[in-house]
Design a protein around this motif. Structure first.
Motif, PDB file in Angstrom:
ATOM      1  N   TYR A  51       0.840  -1.192   0.000  1.00  0.00           N
ATOM      2  CA  TYR A  51       0.000   0.000   0.000  1.00  0.00           C
ATOM      3  C   TYR A  51       0.881   1.251   0.000  1.00  0.00           C
ATOM      4  O   TYR A  51       0.646   2.187  -0.762  1.00  0.00           O
ATOM      5  CB  TYR A  51      -0.940   0.005   1.213  1.00  0.00           C
ATOM      6  CG  TYR A  51      -1.691   1.300   1.369  1.00  0.00           C
ATOM      7  CD1 TYR A  51      -2.821   1.564   0.597  1.00  0.00           C
ATOM      8  CD2 TYR A  51      -1.265   2.273   2.270  1.00  0.00           C
ATOM      9  CE1 TYR A  51      -3.501   2.780   0.714  1.00  0.00           C
ATOM     10  CE2 TYR A  51      -1.933   3.471   2.400  1.00  0.00           C
ATOM     11  CZ  TYR A  51      -3.052   3.718   1.625  1.00  0.00           C
ATOM     12  OH  TYR A  51      -3.705   4.916   1.750  1.00  0.00           O
ATOM     13  N   ALA A  52       1.899   1.262   0.861  1.00  0.00           N
ATOM     14  CA  ALA A  52       2.796   2.421   0.944  1.00  0.00           C
ATOM     15  C   ALA A  52       3.509   2.649  -0.381  1.00  0.00           C
ATOM     16  O   ALA A  52       3.617   3.784  -0.845  1.00  0.00           O
ATOM     17  CB  ALA A  52       3.812   2.215   2.063  1.00  0.00           C
ATOM     18  N   ILE A  53       3.970   1.581  -0.997  1.00  0.00           N
ATOM     19  CA  ILE A  53       4.643   1.699  -2.298  1.00  0.00           C
ATOM     20  C   ILE A  53       3.696   2.306  -3.325  1.00  0.00           C
ATOM     21  O   ILE A  53       4.077   3.209  -4.079  1.00  0.00           O
ATOM     22  CB  ILE A  53       5.168   0.330  -2.770  1.00  0.00           C
ATOM     23  CG1 ILE A  53       6.314  -0.136  -1.874  1.00  0.00           C
ATOM     24  CG2 ILE A  53       5.600   0.373  -4.232  1.00  0.00           C
ATOM     25  CD1 ILE A  53       6.714  -1.587  -2.070  1.00  0.00           C
ATOM     26  N   ASN A  54       2.465   1.829  -3.356  1.00  0.00           N
ATOM     27  CA  ASN A  54       1.477   2.347  -4.311  1.00  0.00           C
ATOM     28  C   ASN A  54       1.180   3.823  -4.067  1.00  0.00           C
ATOM     29  O   ASN A  54       1.133   4.621  -5.011  1.00  0.00           O
ATOM     30  CB  ASN A  54       0.184   1.533  -4.249  1.00  0.00           C
ATOM     31  CG  ASN A  54       0.347   0.128  -4.769  1.00  0.00           C
ATOM     32  OD1 ASN A  54       1.288  -0.180  -5.507  1.00  0.00           O
ATOM     33  ND2 ASN A  54      -0.557  -0.752  -4.375  1.00  0.00           N
ATOM     34  N   VAL A  55       0.992   4.208  -2.812  1.00  0.00           N
ATOM     35  CA  VAL A  55       0.689   5.603  -2.470  1.00  0.00           C
ATOM     36  C   VAL A  55       1.863   6.506  -2.847  1.00  0.00           C
ATOM     37  O   VAL A  55       1.684   7.559  -3.463  1.00  0.00           O
ATOM     38  CB  VAL A  55       0.358   5.742  -0.966  1.00  0.00           C
ATOM     39  CG1 VAL A  55       0.367   7.198  -0.522  1.00  0.00           C
ATOM     40  CG2 VAL A  55      -0.993   5.115  -0.661  1.00  0.00           C
ATOM     41  N   MET A  56       3.060   6.079  -2.491  1.00  0.00           N
ATOM     42  CA  MET A  56       4.240   6.892  -2.757  1.00  0.00           C
ATOM     43  C   MET A  56       4.490   7.035  -4.259  1.00  0.00           C
ATOM     44  O   MET A  56       4.857   8.112  -4.729  1.00  0.00           O
ATOM     45  CB  MET A  56       5.457   6.306  -2.034  1.00  0.00           C
ATOM     46  CG  MET A  56       5.324   6.399  -0.518  1.00  0.00           C
ATOM     47  SD  MET A  56       6.572   5.478   0.386  1.00  0.00           S
ATOM     48  CE  MET A  56       7.814   6.753   0.568  1.00  0.00           C
ATOM     49  N   THR A  57       4.256   5.975  -5.000  1.00  0.00           N
ATOM     50  CA  THR A  57       4.430   6.023  -6.457  1.00  0.00           C
ATOM     51  C   THR A  57       3.362   6.903  -7.097  1.00  0.00           C
ATOM     52  O   THR A  57       3.669   7.768  -7.922  1.00  0.00           O
ATOM     53  CB  THR A  57       4.377   4.603  -7.056  1.00  0.00           C
ATOM     54  OG1 THR A  57       5.406   3.813  -6.452  1.00  0.00           O
ATOM     55  CG2 THR A  57       4.555   4.629  -8.555  1.00  0.00           C
ATOM     56  N   GLN A  58       2.111   6.690  -6.723  1.00  0.00           N
ATOM     57  CA  GLN A  58       1.003   7.447  -7.298  1.00  0.00           C
ATOM     58  C   GLN A  58       1.136   8.944  -7.052  1.00  0.00           C
ATOM     59  O   GLN A  58       0.867   9.765  -7.929  1.00  0.00           O
ATOM     60  CB  GLN A  58      -0.319   6.942  -6.727  1.00  0.00           C
ATOM     61  CG  GLN A  58      -1.533   7.672  -7.239  1.00  0.00           C
ATOM     62  CD  GLN A  58      -2.820   7.159  -6.615  1.00  0.00           C
ATOM     63  OE1 GLN A  58      -2.820   6.316  -5.740  1.00  0.00           O
ATOM     64  NE2 GLN A  58      -3.938   7.682  -7.079  1.00  0.00           N
TER      65      GLN A  58
END
Length: 145
Positions: free
Chosen positions: A90-97
């Protein structure tokens, strides 16, 4: 793995500064602690984050006087936070987005910690190393059984 697991591993210490402090004060703190971001706090309440990107895009690009300009004028407000029970993906997705490199971890009581993309990479690398070792031991019949 949950985000709170990363916080426990790296430590809960988060450096912060007041919104009225100068940009120079924030930069001095970042240099002293060798960090890329500081939280901007009003008491225990998160009101923003000041990052290297804020320094370059908002302060340096506009030729602001670092010792005279308050952090509040260049910080990122509307901070995106993760929750302690969120998982690493989730953190990876949020940070990337959102194209961010630092993610504060907050719950109903306030700020719990701050993770960077570097913290996530370290944890993922460590997990791959452990898995690799276990697989090698399994293949070579050294796996405890």
């Amino acid at each position: 793995m949950k985000l709170m697991d990363i916080i426990r591993e790296k430590g809960e210490e988060v450096y912060s500064i007041s919104a009225d402090a100068s940009i120079k004060d924030a930069v001095d703190l970042m240099v002293e602690k060798n960090i890329g971001a500081v939280m901007v706090m009003e008491g225990k309440r998160v009101i923003g984050i000041f990052t290297e990107r804020d320094l370059l895009k908002r302060a340096c690009a506009n030729c602001l006087k670092l010792s005279e300009t308050p952090v509040r004028e260049v910080m990122t407000a509307g901070v995106i936070c993760g929750a302690p029970d969120d998982d690493i993906q989730y953190a990876i997705n949020v940070m990337t987005q959102h194209r961010i490199r630092h993610l504060p971890i907050c719950d109903e009581t306030g700020l719990k910690g701050l993770i960077s993309i570097g913290d996530i990479i370290k944890v993922m690398y460590k997990n791959v190393e452990i898995e690799n070792k276990m697989l090698k031991n399994y293949i070579s019949d050294q796996y405890p059984g």
